[in-house]
Design a protein around this motif. Structure first.
Motif, short mmCIF file in Angstrom:
data_model
loop_
_atom_site.label_atom_id
_atom_site.label_comp_id
_atom_site.label_asym_id
_atom_site.label_seq_id
_atom_site.Cartn_x
_atom_site.Cartn_y
_atom_site.Cartn_z
N THR A 1 29.39 -46.45 -14.33
CA THR A 1 30.56 -45.31 -14.63
C THR A 1 30.79 -44.65 -13.60
N SER B 1 31.75 -38.32 -18.23
CA SER B 1 32.67 -39.43 -18.62
C SER B 1 32.26 -39.86 -19.78
N ASP B 2 33.23 -40.82 -20.48
CA ASP B 2 33.26 -41.14 -21.81
C ASP B 2 31.86 -41.97 -21.81
N LYS B 3 31.69 -42.80 -20.86
CA LYS B 3 30.33 -43.58 -20.94
C LYS B 3 29.18 -42.98 -21.19
N ARG C 1 28.88 -39.73 -22.41
CA ARG C 1 28.61 -39.07 -23.57
C ARG C 1 28.42 -40.31 -24.66
N LYS C 2 28.73 -41.25 -24.38
CA LYS C 2 28.52 -42.28 -25.57
C LYS C 2 26.82 -42.77 -25.52
N GLU D 1 41.46 -44.73 -15.66
CA GLU D 1 40.83 -43.80 -16.81
C GLU D 1 41.35 -42.33 -16.21
#
Length: 320
Positions: A77, A123-125, A127-128, A306
């Motif tokens: 990421t 980043s979204d990754k 957090r996921k 992004e």
């Protein structure tokens, strides 16, 4: 299938490459010694530098390379631009794969490592990954760079996101990424030129020219499908921001305003040389709740496809 027209050894007739036997005397096509490799995604034999089905790039040779990442299934990421035809075109992917890792496009429960670039801790990754019920290790990119440079898999603990010393470790080894660039350049001699096409415009360049972060790859080869990245953003630019950046933002649906006082303005994009001369505008923008960001924020948003947060490494302090 032979790579070119072939001559029949029996009757001498020249046949098309697609012919499996001579159309004159039915003699079978001779077996040509063509190097093939198996695409990790499609599991199909390929003779070209990239897989025609998914654009997966031929992996670098593993001969003589220590397999320090054996068993590692990693995602990235903040490191690989999403606009590439396939992420295997990027150097970190190829270096990880060459050393035994299995890089993945997205994070799943199969992932053992998520490698993030400093500044992408939210980043979204990331957090996921933190919300997934698995033992995935979230490590900064310096763990990867240092492991490759030293030829051994380093302990992940000093580089994990949860470790308060991670930033100190990253800042103390900033030269590692330069070593990686040198190592990667040494591996490129056997790779043929890559062809990129966009709207009828075809560019041919070696990966060393196209894929290094210091190059102009993103400006030369725009993504095949432009995303409305900035559709909810109204940007105000300081005078010295590159006109190419402004035009690029408009192609990604950004709206532009001439003043930070405009009610719908969301971001004030400031070139480094404009901070001090326009400090009053910077303070006014911050007071009105705008995100005051460097021009690098815009460039990285486009590269990574992004909308990145304006805080952190891109934020310009009001006291500047």
């Amino acid at each position: 299938m032979p790579p070119a027209r072939w001559s029949c050894s029996n009757c001498g007739i020249v046949n098309k490459p697609s012919n499996t036997q001579c159309y004159g005397c039915a003699t079978k096509c001779p077996v040509f010694d063509v190097e093939t490799w198996t695409c990790p995604d499609c599991q199909r034999p390929v003779t070209a530098p990239t897989c025609p089905g998914c654009q997966y790039r031929q992996p670098l040779s593993k001969e003589g390379v220590p397999q320090i990442f054996e068993g590692v299934k990693c995602a990235f990421t903040g490191i690989i631009p999403r606009s590439l035809p396939h992420w295997s075109l990027w150097k970190e992917w190829q270096l990880a794969e060459q050393r035994g890792a299995r890089p993945l496009n997205e994070i799943t429960t199969r992932c053992t490592h998520l490698i993030f670039k400093e500044g992408f801790e939210r980043s979204d990754k990331v957090r996921k990954a933190r919300n997934m019920a698995c033992n995935m290790k979230i490590v900064c990119s310096e763990w990867f760079y240092q492991s490759v440079a030293l030829g051994v898999r380093l302990d992940e603990d000093p580089y994990t996101l949860s470790n308060p010393q991670t930033k100190l470790v990253a800042s103390s080894v900033q030269g590692a990424s330069k070593d990686i660039a040198r190592i990667y350049q040494d591996q490129l001699s056997e790779i043929a030129a890559v062809t990129y096409s966009d709207g009828g415009k075809v560019l041919k360049m070696r990966p060393s020219q196209a894929l290094t972060p210091e190059g102009d790859f993103m400006w030369l080869v725009p993504p095949q499908q432009t995303q409305p990245l900035f559709q909810d953003c109204t940007l105000v630019f300081s005078p010295s921001v590159d006109a190419k950046l402004k035009g690029l933002s408009r192609s990604y649906s950004a709206k532009e305003s001439s003043s930070v006082a405009t009610a719908d303005s969301t971001h004030f994009v400031v070139a480094p040389e404009d901070v001090k001369p326009h400090i009053d505008q910077v303070k006014e923008a911050a007071a009105k709740g705008l995100s005051v960001v460097t021009a690098e924020w815009l460039r990285h948003c486009v590269q990574l496809q992004e909308l990145l947060p304006g805080a952190g490494p891109y934020e310009i302090p009001v006291s500047a």
